[in-house]
Scaffold this motif. Sequence first.
Motif, short mmCIF file in Angstrom:
data_model
loop_
_atom_site.label_atom_id
_atom_site.label_comp_id
_atom_site.label_asym_id
_atom_site.label_seq_id
_atom_site.Cartn_x
_atom_site.Cartn_y
_atom_site.Cartn_z
N LEU A 1 0.84 -1.19 0.00
CA LEU A 1 0.00 0.00 0.00
C LEU A 1 0.88 1.25 0.00
CD1 LEU A 1 -2.95 0.87 0.04
CD2 LEU A 1 -2.87 0.86 2.52
N GLY A 2 1.98 1.20 0.73
CA GLY A 2 2.92 2.31 0.78
C GLY A 2 3.60 2.58 -0.55
N GLU A 3 3.67 1.58 -1.42
CA GLU A 3 4.26 1.77 -2.73
C GLU A 3 3.32 2.54 -3.66
OE1 GLU A 3 5.16 -2.12 -4.19
OE2 GLU A 3 6.68 -2.48 -2.66
N LYS A 4 2.03 2.54 -3.35
CA LYS A 4 1.04 3.14 -4.24
C LYS A 4 0.63 4.55 -3.85
CE LYS A 4 -0.72 -1.43 -5.22
NZ LYS A 4 -1.77 -2.38 -4.97
N PHE A 5 0.93 4.93 -2.58
CA PHE A 5 0.51 6.24 -2.09
C PHE A 5 1.65 6.89 -1.32
CE2 PHE A 5 -3.35 3.77 -2.54
CZ PHE A 5 -4.17 4.63 -3.21
N THR A 6 1.68 8.22 -1.33
CA THR A 6 2.64 8.95 -0.52
C THR A 6 2.25 8.82 0.94
OG1 THR A 6 1.38 11.01 -0.57
CG2 THR A 6 2.96 10.66 -2.37
N GLU A 7 3.11 9.28 1.83
CA GLU A 7 2.81 9.23 3.27
C GLU A 7 1.54 10.03 3.58
OE1 GLU A 7 4.84 10.53 7.49
OE2 GLU A 7 6.16 10.09 5.79
N THR A 8 1.39 11.17 2.94
CA THR A 8 0.18 11.97 3.12
C THR A 8 -1.04 11.22 2.63
OG1 THR A 8 1.47 14.00 2.88
CG2 THR A 8 -0.92 14.19 2.59
N GLY A 9 -0.91 10.54 1.51
CA GLY A 9 -2.01 9.74 0.97
C GLY A 9 -2.42 8.63 1.92
N LEU A 10 -1.44 7.97 2.54
CA LEU A 10 -1.74 6.91 3.51
C LEU A 10 -2.48 7.46 4.72
CD1 LEU A 10 1.61 4.90 3.37
CD2 LEU A 10 -0.60 4.25 2.37
N LYS A 11 -2.09 8.66 5.16
CA LYS A 11 -2.78 9.29 6.29
C LYS A 11 -4.22 9.64 5.90
CE LYS A 11 1.31 11.16 8.52
NZ LYS A 11 2.11 12.35 8.82
N LYS A 12 -4.40 10.08 4.67
CA LYS A 12 -5.75 10.41 4.19
C LYS A 12 -6.61 9.15 4.07
CE LYS A 12 -5.78 14.84 3.86
NZ LYS A 12 -6.78 15.61 4.61
N ILE A 13 -6.01 8.03 3.67
CA ILE A 13 -6.75 6.77 3.60
C ILE A 13 -7.24 6.40 4.99
CG2 ILE A 13 -6.53 4.27 3.22
CD1 ILE A 13 -4.68 4.95 0.84
N ASP A 14 -6.37 6.56 5.98
CA ASP A 14 -6.78 6.26 7.36
C ASP A 14 -7.87 7.22 7.82
OD1 ASP A 14 -6.41 4.58 9.71
OD2 ASP A 14 -5.72 6.42 10.67
N GLU A 15 -7.75 8.49 7.45
CA GLU A 15 -8.79 9.47 7.80
C GLU A 15 -10.12 9.09 7.17
OE1 GLU A 15 -9.86 14.20 7.07
OE2 GLU A 15 -7.80 13.52 6.70
N LEU A 16 -10.10 8.66 5.92
CA LEU A 16 -11.31 8.23 5.23
C LEU A 16 -11.92 7.02 5.93
CD1 LEU A 16 -13.25 8.56 2.81
CD2 LEU A 16 -11.70 7.07 1.51
N TYR A 17 -11.08 6.06 6.25
CA TYR A 17 -11.54 4.86 6.96
C TYR A 17 -12.20 5.25 8.29
CZ TYR A 17 -11.14 1.01 10.24
OH TYR A 17 -11.40 0.10 11.23
N GLN A 18 -11.52 6.08 9.08
CA GLN A 18 -12.05 6.48 10.39
C GLN A 18 -13.37 7.24 10.25
OE1 GLN A 18 -10.94 5.45 13.26
NE2 GLN A 18 -9.06 4.53 12.52
N THR A 19 -13.47 8.10 9.25
CA THR A 19 -14.69 8.88 9.01
C THR A 19 -15.86 7.96 8.68
OG1 THR A 19 -13.38 10.77 8.23
CG2 THR A 19 -15.71 10.72 7.59
N ILE A 20 -15.62 7.01 7.79
CA ILE A 20 -16.68 6.07 7.40
C ILE A 20 -17.03 5.16 8.57
CG2 ILE A 20 -17.23 4.11 5.90
CD1 ILE A 20 -15.53 5.54 3.73
N ARG A 21 -16.00 4.67 9.26
CA ARG A 21 -16.21 3.76 10.39
C ARG A 21 -17.06 4.43 11.46
NH1 ARG A 21 -17.22 -0.11 13.10
NH2 ARG A 21 -15.82 -1.66 13.92
N LYS A 22 -16.76 5.67 11.76
CA LYS A 22 -17.50 6.42 12.80
C LYS A 22 -18.96 6.60 12.39
CE LYS A 22 -17.45 10.73 15.38
NZ LYS A 22 -16.79 12.05 15.53
N LYS A 23 -19.17 6.96 11.15
CA LYS A 23 -20.53 7.23 10.67
C LYS A 23 -21.38 5.95 10.63
CE LYS A 23 -23.56 10.09 8.81
NZ LYS A 23 -24.04 11.28 9.49
N LEU A 24 -20.79 4.86 10.18
CA LEU A 24 -21.56 3.62 10.03
C LEU A 24 -21.70 2.82 11.33
CD1 LEU A 24 -20.30 2.23 6.60
CD2 LEU A 24 -22.32 3.60 7.07
N SER A 25 -20.85 3.09 12.31
CA SER A 25 -20.85 2.26 13.52
C SER A 25 -22.13 2.38 14.34
CB SER A 25 -19.64 2.60 14.40
OG SER A 25 -19.73 3.92 14.88
#
Length: 148
Positions: free
Chosen positions: A29-53
């Motif tokens: 996954l780190g090969e496909k995205f920059t460090e900032t991109g990886l942080k944004k993926i985690d932010e997206l995951y957390q946002t969706i997880r919080k809303k759907l939980s």
Amino acid sequence: MVGLITLAAAQAIANVAFRKFFESSVGKLGEKFTETGLKKIDELYQTIRKKLSGNPGANHTLADVEQGNQEALQRVAVYLLDVMQADANFATDVQKIADEINIHRVEDNSQLTQINKDHSTGYQTKTGDNNTNQFGNTIHYHGNPPQS
């Protein structure tokens, strides 16, 4: 105002947000995205997880996805589509994060390889994401080409 949100868009967003549960290693996954991109993926995951939980069915489906069940990802996309259609602010936030992730995708700078055999046939190959391959064939004639 959020435009028309489709199931395909929700699936694409869910695929990005939950990708880390399906990558064979974190390094890929780190090969496909920059460090900032990886942080944004985690932010997206957390946002969706919080809303759907808050939804018991969605919460169960999220747990399935987090255990690596790819079939459950389709159900997460349906839940995501429902909340995005019901909450325009949430939809805008999720789409903004997804757009930012796309900006931080690592550019494919791999090279195309050409193998020449007998000075007449050239094969070009390139392996891409998800083991997609590009294969090309070029034939060079020296003298008169064969008659069909």
